[in-house]
Design an enzyme around this catalytic site. Sequence first.
Site, PDB file in Angstrom:
ATOM      1  CE  LYS A 158       0.700   1.909   3.317  1.00 30.17           C
ATOM      2  NZ  LYS A 158       1.930   2.443   4.011  1.00 30.17           N
ATOM      3  CE1 TYR A 243      -1.962  -0.336   7.294  1.00 28.85           C
ATOM      4  CE2 TYR A 243      -0.671   1.669   7.065  1.00 28.85           C
ATOM      5  CZ  TYR A 243      -0.776   0.295   6.969  1.00 28.85           C
ATOM      6  OH  TYR A 243       0.286  -0.453   6.547  1.00 28.85           O
TER       7      TYR A 243
END
Length: 392
Positions: A158, A243
């Site tokens: 990510k 996140y």
Amino acid sequence: MIGYALNISRMAKQITTRRRFIYNAALAGVGLPLIGASGFCNGDTSQQNLQKQNPDNSNKLGIALVGLGSYATHQLAPALQQTKHAYLAGIVTGTPSKIDTWQQRYSMPDANVYNYSNFDEIIKNKAIDIVYVVLPNSMHAEYVIRAAKAGKHVICEKPMAITVDDCTAMINACQNAGRMLSIGYRLHFEPYNLTMARLGTQRVYGAIKKIDTGFGFTIGDPTQWRLKKALSGGGPLQDVGIYSINATCYTSGQVPTSVIAQEGPKTDLQKFAEVEQSLSWQFTMPDGYTAYGKSSYAENYNYITAYTAKGDFGLTSAFGYNGQKGFTPDGIMQLPAINQQAAQIDDFAQCIINKKATIVPGQLGRRDVILMQAIYESIYTGKSVAIKMPDG
Ligand code: NAD
């Protein structure tokens, strides 16, 4: 959108439905994993075979890590010593001085060592089933596409990429090659975060009225790639704010419909010359409530709270590699600590082996890139930005 809802439902189902959070270590049903020379590629298949003949590896998929930086060295390689369905078979690095150490530490044959120039030759290497891209963000697209063209399944760290178009190209490349693509979203396999998904999506405490989440830390070395926009795509939003965005979606089981966002003040103009130092955003959720988020490279926080009519539930330590802490109206959460990366990798290996869809596909990575781009657009325009997801 439907695919996403299914993913959340699968994610939530991995948790038991007990209301009280005095869980025992067995955690049945959580779907927890199960914790249970050098020189570049020279085609030395005898050593490679020896590695595969190791009884511990014979039924496992071979993984090659691309980029041997901090996350690959300190998290992924050690996690790959705990995985049951995959093992560390190879490396791709631009730094020859790292090769000896890695080969010795992980008994890796010369045949499974590549550099960025000869990487495409990995197509000939049957010992490598999965390529795991752990490079600076802007490099993800190139290496995922090259890996897919070399016939490998791919895990991409990510954020998936720094543009939505790159994400789409990566998804298409893997689809065209008939290979699976997943994103390194380790928290989708972590018990506390899975519990947030279950409590929110199953409305265990009723409908959510508000979400509040943030992830920030004080960044060190001012010369690192994370502070260079061309390599990172942006500041803390790309690195850790993602996140909070991801957790907002899996806790609510929904994707925001619009966003308004603000950049925080820059107290260090030199360090943050190219990227934001901090920022905050407010998502409007499909149910009409607001999901607040913030992220920073100059403050330390790491939490998510969901507010409902029957009380609040949340994680006061939410997104780290370990040390999760959580609460509900019924008391504190007590869940087992797991190796998140091992869980994530083992799940993907099992998806490949059993020809099953991953719960963290490229489409999920693209969704978060779309949400981050909407946040930046709102900051630049000063206006609320409508969010539209592509079909599929
Ligand atoms: P890092 O700086 O420690 O490592 C980056 C690696 O890329 C190094 O080996 C470096 O040599 C190599 N590299 C190749 N070309 C480079 C270039 N032009 N500039 C700089 N480095 C170059 O970074 P990291 O912390 O290991 O992060 C790598 C990726 O993993 C990032 O996408 C990051 O977001 C992701 N990450 C994910 C998690 C997670 O919890 N899932 C945690 C940390 C990092």
